[in-house]
Design a protein around this motif. Sequence first.
Motif, PDB file in Angstrom:
ATOM      1  N   LYS A  49       0.842  -1.187   0.000  1.00  0.00           N
ATOM      2  CA  LYS A  49       0.000   0.000   0.000  1.00  0.00           C
ATOM      3  C   LYS A  49       0.881   1.241   0.000  1.00  0.00           C
ATOM      4  N   ILE A  50       0.351   2.341  -0.506  1.00  0.00           N
ATOM      5  CA  ILE A  50       1.018   3.637  -0.406  1.00  0.00           C
ATOM      6  C   ILE A  50       0.205   4.493   0.541  1.00  0.00           C
ATOM      7  N   ASP A  51       0.761   4.772   1.693  1.00  0.00           N
ATOM      8  CA  ASP A  51       0.084   5.581   2.706  1.00  0.00           C
ATOM      9  C   ASP A  51      -1.325   5.042   2.987  1.00  0.00           C
ATOM     10  N   GLY A  52      -1.455   3.738   3.055  1.00  0.00           N
ATOM     11  CA  GLY A  52      -2.720   3.108   3.381  1.00  0.00           C
ATOM     12  C   GLY A  52      -3.588   2.727   2.202  1.00  0.00           C
ATOM     13  N   THR A  53      -3.246   3.169   1.010  1.00  0.00           N
ATOM     14  CA  THR A  53      -4.052   2.864  -0.181  1.00  0.00           C
ATOM     15  C   THR A  53      -3.469   1.651  -0.910  1.00  0.00           C
ATOM     16  N   PRO A  54      -4.259   0.602  -1.120  1.00  0.00           N
ATOM     17  CA  PRO A  54      -3.725  -0.594  -1.787  1.00  0.00           C
ATOM     18  C   PRO A  54      -3.362  -0.332  -3.241  1.00  0.00           C
ATOM     19  N   VAL A  55      -2.346  -1.054  -3.696  1.00  0.00           N
ATOM     20  CA  VAL A  55      -1.881  -0.945  -5.080  1.00  0.00           C
ATOM     21  C   VAL A  55      -1.962  -2.329  -5.712  1.00  0.00           C
ATOM     22  N   TYR A  56      -2.797  -2.457  -6.738  1.00  0.00           N
ATOM     23  CA  TYR A  56      -3.039  -3.742  -7.380  1.00  0.00           C
ATOM     24  C   TYR A  56      -2.314  -3.839  -8.722  1.00  0.00           C
ATOM     25  N   TYR A  57      -2.337  -5.056  -9.274  1.00  0.00           N
ATOM     26  CA  TYR A  57      -1.731  -5.332 -10.577  1.00  0.00           C
ATOM     27  C   TYR A  57      -2.775  -5.991 -11.469  1.00  0.00           C
ATOM     28  N   TRP A  58      -3.043  -5.379 -12.634  1.00  0.00           N
ATOM     29  CA  TRP A  58      -4.103  -5.855 -13.508  1.00  0.00           C
ATOM     30  C   TRP A  58      -3.604  -6.422 -14.831  1.00  0.00           C
ATOM     31  N   ARG A  59      -2.328  -6.381 -15.085  1.00  0.00           N
ATOM     32  CA  ARG A  59      -1.862  -6.746 -16.420  1.00  0.00           C
ATOM     33  C   ARG A  59      -2.129  -8.210 -16.773  1.00  0.00           C
ATOM     34  N   SER A  60      -2.217  -9.068 -15.775  1.00  0.00           N
ATOM     35  CA  SER A  60      -2.456 -10.485 -16.056  1.00  0.00           C
ATOM     36  C   SER A  60      -3.811 -10.972 -15.559  1.00  0.00           C
TER      37      SER A  60
END
Length: 274
Positions: free
Chosen positions: A61-72
């Motif tokens: 997460k960045i400062d509590g915000t989740p970061v996802y990956y959608w390329r696959s």
Amino acid sequence: MLENMGQVTRRSFVVGTAGVAGLAGLAAVAPGIAGADPIGHGPISEPAEGPSAAALITFQKIDGTPVYYWRSNRPNTTPRNWQATQAFYNALVAWIRDLRSLSAGYGSISYLVSAGFYVNKPGEHGAGTAMDLDHVKWSGGNSISPLDKHHASTNAAIRKRYLATEAVCRRRFRYVLDGWYNADHADHIHSDFGGMPVRVLKDSESDTKFVQAMCNNFRGAGLAIDGVWGPATQSAFNGAKSALAVTGDPHTSSAVWQGMLSKIAQKGFANQGF
């Protein structure tokens, strides 16, 4: 990609001892970021020297915000371990706080989607000092999706929102490459630490194309987005500065350029011209 918080874990060691929770913890690593209002005009610190792989931190997460990956797998919400240097992560914290503040009318940021931060390859990605931004989703229902080539949307409001999001990236990162820059960046916005501090340079193709796209989409300037800073681009840029009540020189002053970018972002998120 070019060159490609929850809990932060340490891969081996982290240069410096500052934590990432709260601005006080940023001071030791990035004094130009710590203690400043997220959309203020404080100076941008020079990045640390390129780290070894051992100096990378891991985050989901960045400062509590989740970061996802959608390329696959889209729309995937499985937590993913990303890596960057501590200094770059600190800049990401400042960036997302800028984004939250400048887009406050959209609600909170629900999640981000990225194509990568540290990637084992030459360049800024290989140094752990780059981000490729694919998508931003706000709690109020709005989103912006470079992954879906929103820079080329037929909807003017979406193009303004894309430029607003890019303007926030440009507040904290020197080189920002977008869908107008070239075909390789049609599906993400690349941001990195190279060439800090931030400012707008007439001999930069990336900066010039951003200015040309901004003047076209906010002011109907009708410029060719060719990366050449000629008389027409200069005239359009002067008109944008005047309309936004920007004083000073954004070519030499980071504070002036950051202030202008904040105003562009506010207009873009509000779907307003100037």
